[in-house]
Design a protein around this motif. Structure first.
Motif, PDB file in Angstrom:
ATOM      1  N   GLU A 152      48.414  51.838  37.067  1.00  0.00           N
ATOM      2  CA  GLU A 152      47.304  51.616  36.133  1.00  0.00           C
ATOM      3  C   GLU A 152      47.406  50.223  35.510  1.00  0.00           C
ATOM      4  O   GLU A 152      46.406  49.511  35.390  1.00  0.00           O
ATOM      5  CB  GLU A 152      47.306  52.686  35.044  1.00  0.00           C
ATOM      6  N   HIS A 153      48.598  49.832  35.112  1.00  0.00           N
ATOM      7  CA  HIS A 153      48.823  48.509  34.538  1.00  0.00           C
ATOM      8  C   HIS A 153      48.437  47.426  35.534  1.00  0.00           C
ATOM      9  O   HIS A 153      47.768  46.446  35.193  1.00  0.00           O
ATOM     10  CB  HIS A 153      50.288  48.358  34.127  1.00  0.00           C
ATOM     11  N   ASP A 154      48.851  47.572  36.786  1.00  0.00           N
ATOM     12  CA  ASP A 154      48.538  46.592  37.818  1.00  0.00           C
ATOM     13  C   ASP A 154      47.027  46.500  38.057  1.00  0.00           C
ATOM     14  O   ASP A 154      46.478  45.405  38.228  1.00  0.00           O
ATOM     15  CB  ASP A 154      49.258  46.928  39.120  1.00  0.00           C
ATOM     16  N   ALA A 155      46.355  47.651  38.057  1.00  0.00           N
ATOM     17  CA  ALA A 155      44.906  47.663  38.259  1.00  0.00           C
ATOM     18  C   ALA A 155      44.198  46.947  37.109  1.00  0.00           C
ATOM     19  O   ALA A 155      43.263  46.165  37.332  1.00  0.00           O
ATOM     20  CB  ALA A 155      44.401  49.099  38.387  1.00  0.00           C
ATOM     21  N   LYS A 156      44.639  47.194  35.890  1.00  0.00           N
ATOM     22  CA  LYS A 156      44.041  46.517  34.733  1.00  0.00           C
ATOM     23  C   LYS A 156      44.298  45.021  34.789  1.00  0.00           C
ATOM     24  O   LYS A 156      43.429  44.219  34.472  1.00  0.00           O
ATOM     25  CB  LYS A 156      44.584  47.108  33.434  1.00  0.00           C
ATOM     26  N   HIS A 157      45.489  44.638  35.218  1.00  0.00           N
ATOM     27  CA  HIS A 157      45.831  43.228  35.346  1.00  0.00           C
ATOM     28  C   HIS A 157      44.914  42.543  36.366  1.00  0.00           C
ATOM     29  O   HIS A 157      44.421  41.439  36.126  1.00  0.00           O
ATOM     30  CB  HIS A 157      47.295  43.075  35.753  1.00  0.00           C
ATOM     31  N   ARG A 158      44.669  43.201  37.504  1.00  0.00           N
ATOM     32  CA  ARG A 158      43.782  42.617  38.519  1.00  0.00           C
ATOM     33  C   ARG A 158      42.362  42.491  37.994  1.00  0.00           C
ATOM     34  O   ARG A 158      41.678  41.489  38.246  1.00  0.00           O
ATOM     35  CB  ARG A 158      43.806  43.471  39.793  1.00  0.00           C
ATOM     36  N   LEU A 159      41.894  43.480  37.253  1.00  0.00           N
ATOM     37  CA  LEU A 159      40.546  43.430  36.687  1.00  0.00           C
ATOM     38  C   LEU A 159      40.418  42.292  35.680  1.00  0.00           C
ATOM     39  O   LEU A 159      39.441  41.536  35.698  1.00  0.00           O
ATOM     40  CB  LEU A 159      40.192  44.768  36.030  1.00  0.00           C
ATOM     41  N   ILE A 160      41.402  42.144  34.826  1.00  0.00           N
ATOM     42  CA  ILE A 160      41.392  41.051  33.848  1.00  0.00           C
ATOM     43  C   ILE A 160      41.414  39.704  34.559  1.00  0.00           C
ATOM     44  O   ILE A 160      40.684  38.780  34.187  1.00  0.00           O
ATOM     45  CB  ILE A 160      42.561  41.198  32.858  1.00  0.00           C
ATOM     46  N   ALA A 161      42.212  39.595  35.597  1.00  0.00           N
ATOM     47  CA  ALA A 161      42.295  38.340  36.344  1.00  0.00           C
ATOM     48  C   ALA A 161      40.971  38.009  37.031  1.00  0.00           C
ATOM     49  O   ALA A 161      40.594  36.841  37.150  1.00  0.00           O
ATOM     50  CB  ALA A 161      43.413  38.417  37.377  1.00  0.00           C
ATOM     51  N   ALA A 162      40.241  39.025  37.460  1.00  0.00           N
ATOM     52  CA  ALA A 162      38.970  38.819  38.157  1.00  0.00           C
ATOM     53  C   ALA A 162      37.791  38.663  37.205  1.00  0.00           C
ATOM     54  O   ALA A 162      36.703  38.256  37.640  1.00  0.00           O
ATOM     55  CB  ALA A 162      38.705  39.990  39.100  1.00  0.00           C
TER      56      ALA A 162
END
Length: 69
Positions: free
Chosen positions: A14-24
């Motif tokens: 979940e943390h990784d998915a949120k990180h990717r969304l923030i980065a995008a």
């Protein structure tokens, strides 16, 4: 112990998915703005059409992302 490891794995995913969304996010916002610019003329059409609905959704997301809401 297995349940704990599973929970840790799920939290990391979940943390990784949120990180990717923030980065995008900047690219997603730019794409929505480009979509709005390219298709704004559709807002003169049928207010119940899918195209106009998509434009309004894009504009709502842009406003939310830029703090206008």
């Amino acid at each position: 112990m297995t349940k704990l490891l599973q929970t840790i794995h799920e939290l990391k995913a979940e943390h990784d998915a949120k990180h990717r969304l923030i980065a995008a996010a900047p690219d997603l916002l730019a794409a929505l703005k480009a979509f709005d610019d390219a298709f704004a003329h559709y807002c003169e059409g049928d207010p119940d059409s899918d195209e106009v609905s998509a434009l309004y959704q894009a504009r709502e997301a842009i406003a939310k992302a830029t703090g206008e809401v």
